[in-house]
Design an enzyme around this catalytic site. Sequence first.
Site, PDB file in Angstrom:
ATOM      1  N   LYS A 175       0.851  -1.198   0.000  1.00 22.73           N
ATOM      2  CA  LYS A 175       0.000   0.000   0.000  1.00 22.73           C
ATOM      3  C   LYS A 175       0.887   1.249   0.000  1.00 22.73           C
ATOM      4  O   LYS A 175       1.511   1.582   1.006  1.00 22.73           O
ATOM      5  CB  LYS A 175      -0.911   0.042   1.229  1.00 22.73           C
ATOM      6  CG  LYS A 175      -1.818   1.277   1.203  1.00 22.73           C
ATOM      7  CD  LYS A 175      -2.053   1.803   2.590  1.00 22.73           C
ATOM      8  CE  LYS A 175      -2.138   3.254   2.837  1.00 22.73           C
ATOM      9  NZ  LYS A 175      -1.934   4.271   1.898  1.00 22.73           N
ATOM     10  N   GLY A 228       6.767   6.090   7.880  1.00 26.16           N
ATOM     11  CA  GLY A 228       5.763   7.148   7.918  1.00 26.16           C
ATOM     12  C   GLY A 228       5.793   7.872   9.245  1.00 26.16           C
ATOM     13  O   GLY A 228       6.845   7.945   9.888  1.00 26.16           O
ATOM     14  N   SER A 229       4.620   8.359   9.655  1.00 26.48           N
ATOM     15  CA  SER A 229       4.582   9.204  10.851  1.00 26.48           C
ATOM     16  C   SER A 229       4.706   8.386  12.127  1.00 26.48           C
ATOM     17  O   SER A 229       4.417   7.191  12.154  1.00 26.48           O
ATOM     18  CB  SER A 229       3.272   9.991  10.883  1.00 26.48           C
ATOM     19  OG  SER A 229       2.218   9.118  11.213  1.00 26.48           O
ATOM     20  N   ASN A 230       5.094   9.060  13.185  1.00 33.76           N
ATOM     21  CA  ASN A 230       5.196   8.424  14.494  1.00 33.76           C
ATOM     22  C   ASN A 230       3.862   7.910  15.009  1.00 33.76           C
ATOM     23  O   ASN A 230       3.789   6.820  15.576  1.00 33.76           O
ATOM     24  CB  ASN A 230       5.673   9.449  15.517  1.00 33.76           C
ATOM     25  CG  ASN A 230       7.081   9.174  15.919  1.00 33.76           C
ATOM     26  OD1 ASN A 230       7.964   9.796  15.405  1.00 33.76           O
ATOM     27  ND2 ASN A 230       7.299   8.231  16.795  1.00 33.76           N
ATOM     28  N   GLY A 233       2.902   4.882  13.094  1.00 29.11           N
ATOM     29  CA  GLY A 233       3.861   3.833  13.442  1.00 29.11           C
ATOM     30  C   GLY A 233       3.534   3.209  14.782  1.00 29.11           C
ATOM     31  O   GLY A 233       3.570   1.975  14.946  1.00 29.11           O
ATOM     32  N   GLU A 250      10.161   2.892  10.357  1.00 31.06           N
ATOM     33  CA  GLU A 250      11.038   4.045  10.383  1.00 31.06           C
ATOM     34  C   GLU A 250      10.103   5.242  10.402  1.00 31.06           C
ATOM     35  O   GLU A 250       9.238   5.374   9.548  1.00 31.06           O
ATOM     36  CB  GLU A 250      11.926   4.029   9.131  1.00 31.06           C
ATOM     37  CG  GLU A 250      13.181   4.862   9.258  1.00 31.06           C
ATOM     38  CD  GLU A 250      12.983   6.246   8.747  1.00 31.06           C
ATOM     39  OE1 GLU A 250      12.816   6.410   7.534  1.00 31.06           O
ATOM     40  OE2 GLU A 250      12.980   7.184   9.575  1.00 31.06           O
ATOM     41  N   CYS A 284      13.133  12.413   6.105  1.00 29.47           N
ATOM     42  CA  CYS A 284      13.362  11.999   7.496  1.00 29.47           C
ATOM     43  C   CYS A 284      14.730  12.453   7.936  1.00 29.47           C
ATOM     44  O   CYS A 284      14.981  12.649   9.111  1.00 29.47           O
ATOM     45  CB  CYS A 284      13.331  10.486   7.622  1.00 29.47           C
ATOM     46  SG  CYS A 284      11.841   9.791   7.008  1.00 29.47           S
ATOM     47  N   GLU A 385       9.347  17.043  14.545  1.00 32.29           N
ATOM     48  CA  GLU A 385       9.641  16.949  13.110  1.00 32.29           C
ATOM     49  C   GLU A 385       8.650  17.808  12.330  1.00 32.29           C
ATOM     50  O   GLU A 385       7.439  17.618  12.436  1.00 32.29           O
ATOM     51  CB  GLU A 385       9.542  15.489  12.654  1.00 32.29           C
ATOM     52  CG  GLU A 385      10.021  15.297  11.233  1.00 32.29           C
ATOM     53  CD  GLU A 385      10.014  13.830  10.807  1.00 32.29           C
ATOM     54  OE1 GLU A 385       8.995  13.161  11.020  1.00 32.29           O
ATOM     55  OE2 GLU A 385      11.034  13.379  10.243  1.00 32.29           O
TER      56      GLU A 385
HETATM   57  C1  UN1 Z   1      13.834   9.496   3.950  1.00 35.43           C
HETATM   58  O1  UN1 Z   1      13.789  10.718   4.022  1.00 35.43           O
HETATM   59  O2  UN1 Z   1      12.959   8.811   4.511  1.00 35.43           O
HETATM   60  O3  UN1 Z   1      19.807   9.844   3.090  1.00 35.43           O
HETATM   61  C2  UN1 Z   1      14.835   8.756   3.157  1.00 35.43           C
HETATM   62  C3  UN1 Z   1      18.850  10.331   2.475  1.00 35.43           C
HETATM   63  C4  UN1 Z   1      18.166   9.504   1.410  1.00 35.43           C
HETATM   64  C5  UN1 Z   1      17.022   8.745   1.964  1.00 35.43           C
HETATM   65  C6  UN1 Z   1      16.028   9.541   2.742  1.00 35.43           C
HETATM   66  N1  UN1 Z   1      19.118   8.609   0.819  1.00 35.43           N
HETATM   67  O4  UN1 Z   1      18.427  11.446   2.712  1.00 35.43           O
END
Ligand code: UN1
Length: 495
Positions: A175, A228-230, A233, A250, A284, A385
Site C-alpha cells: 500500500k 511514515g509518521s510516528n 507507526g 522508520e 526523514c 519533526e
Molecule cells: C527518507 O527521508 O525517509 O539519506 C529517506 C537520504 C536519502 C534517503 C532519505 N538517501 O536522505
Amino acid sequence: MTEKIKNFINGKWVDAISKKTFTSCNPADQRDVIAHVADSNVRDVNVAVASARKAFPSWSSLPAPKRGEILYRAAEILVKRKEVLGKMVTREMGKILKEGLGDVQEAIDMTYYMAGEGRRLCGETVPSELPNKDAKSVRVPVGVFGLITPWNFPIAIPSWKIIPALIAGNTIVFKPAEETPVCATRFVEVLEEAGLPHGVLNLVHGFGETVGDPIVRHLDVDAIAFTGSNEVGSQIATTCASLQKHFMMETGGKNPIIIMDDADLDLACEGALWGGFGTSGQRCTAASRLIVHQKIYDRFVKKFKERAARLVLGTDLGPIVSPAQYDKVLDYIAIGEKEGARLILGGTTPARENGNKRGKYAYGTFIEPTIFVDVTPTMRIAREEIFGPVVSILKVSNLKEAIKIANDVSFGLSAAIYSKDVNNTAVFERDMDAGIIYINASTIGAEIQLPFGGTKKTGLGPRDAGGRGGALDHYTKWKVIYRDFSGHLQKAQID
Ligand code: UN1
C-alpha cells in the site's frame, strides 16, 4: 491528461471492488489532476492477501539467484526509464527533477544490490560439539508481507522494502501513500515487465484507515514494514504486538548539524543548505537543527541566510506535497514565532505574498526557505519533526553542550558535525546517539548498501537497506539445522 490508476492483484490491473476513486494532484499546481486512483477497502485487501498467499509456495521455492535474475531485469528497465520516472516523481510528489532522478537512482541501486544478494543469502556453518553431527543456520522466507510506504521518496522507499522482500522469497501486499499512487504504480509496472510471476506483488491503493489498517490486521499477513509518521507507526506497532506479528518501522527524525568554531564555514553552509532545504525539508534525514558554536555564530548565520535567500522556488525548492502538509508546516512557523524564536528569512508563501490565487505559484503549495534564530532547545520547533523547509539555529559554547542538545530529542536518525579537529569528530562519533553519523557532510545522502534507520523514536525493529545485518534480517527468518549421522543417540556434555 488524467489517467486511471488501478490496483494490481494476482497479475491483473483491476478497479477497486467498490469502483470508487480518489485523485492524485500535482502539488506545484493543484489544478493539474494527474490520476483517478482506485479507492480500495478491506475487500480489495482480502483478495490481494489471498493472491499473495497463493503465490508464496512457488515464489519462495524458486532458487534465490533465479529471483535475482528477475530483479536484474527490473534494474535494467529502471535505468532505461529513469528520466520518465524522475519526471513523474517531480509532477506527483513535487521534488525538483534532479532529486526526482535521485529518487529513481536509489531504487536502481537497491535493485542491483539486492539482485546480487540472491547469491549471498548466507547463513552459517559451524562446528558441532559432537562428532558426526552438522550444525548450520539458513535464512528462509517469512511469508506474506504488508508494506506501507510514504510519499517523500515515492520510488526509492517502496524499492527499499519490495526488493529485499522479493529476493528473500516473500510475497507482498503493497500500500503506497495516497499522495503518490502513480509513482508506486510505475514501479510495480517495472517489476511486472521484468517477469515477476502473478500474485507475488500485489498493489492496493487507498488510505490508511481503509487499506493500511486491514493489511496490518489481516491474520494471513505475516509481517509488516512501514515508513511514515510516528502516530501511525505507534498504532501499527501496537496492533502487530497484539497479533505477535513481526514489524519494522522508520518514523522520523529531528536531525542536527553541529558547526564547530574550527569548521570550514563555506562547506558547513553548503551542507546545511542541502540538509535543511533539499526536498523542501521533506526528508526523514533533513537537517532541521543547526547547532552553532558561539565564536562563529554571527558569521555563519549571516552566510547561511544570504545563501538561503538566493534559493529559487521551483528551481531549488519544490512545493510541499499536499495542502494538509503545507498547513502543518505553516502552523509550525506560527508556533515558532509564538514561542519567541526570531524569523530571519521566509516564513511565508508566494500565494500569500501575491494575494490569494494570483502569481506564478499561487496554485502550488510552495513555502519559502525559512530560518529561525534565537531558538532554545525546549521550543517545539527545536524538538518536533516539521517536514518542511524550516531550519532552527541554536547557539552553544562548546562541543559537550552541542552534543547534549543534539541528543536531547526523542529521535535519533542522522546527525552531522563540521569540524577540522579529529578529536571533536571522534567524540561526536562516539557520543551522538543516532543511526547515521556524518563527519563534514550533511545529514542526507545515506547509501543503500548500509542499514538505514535510527535510535529512540526514529524506528523499531530491523533497519531498512543494507543486506545481511540490515533489511534482510527482517525479510528472512532463521532456521537452525542439526544433522546427526552417527547412527546412535549422542548426548552433549551439557544438555
Ligand atoms: C527518507 O527521508 O525517509 O539519506 C529517506 C537520504 C536519502 C534517503 C532519505 N538517501 O536522505
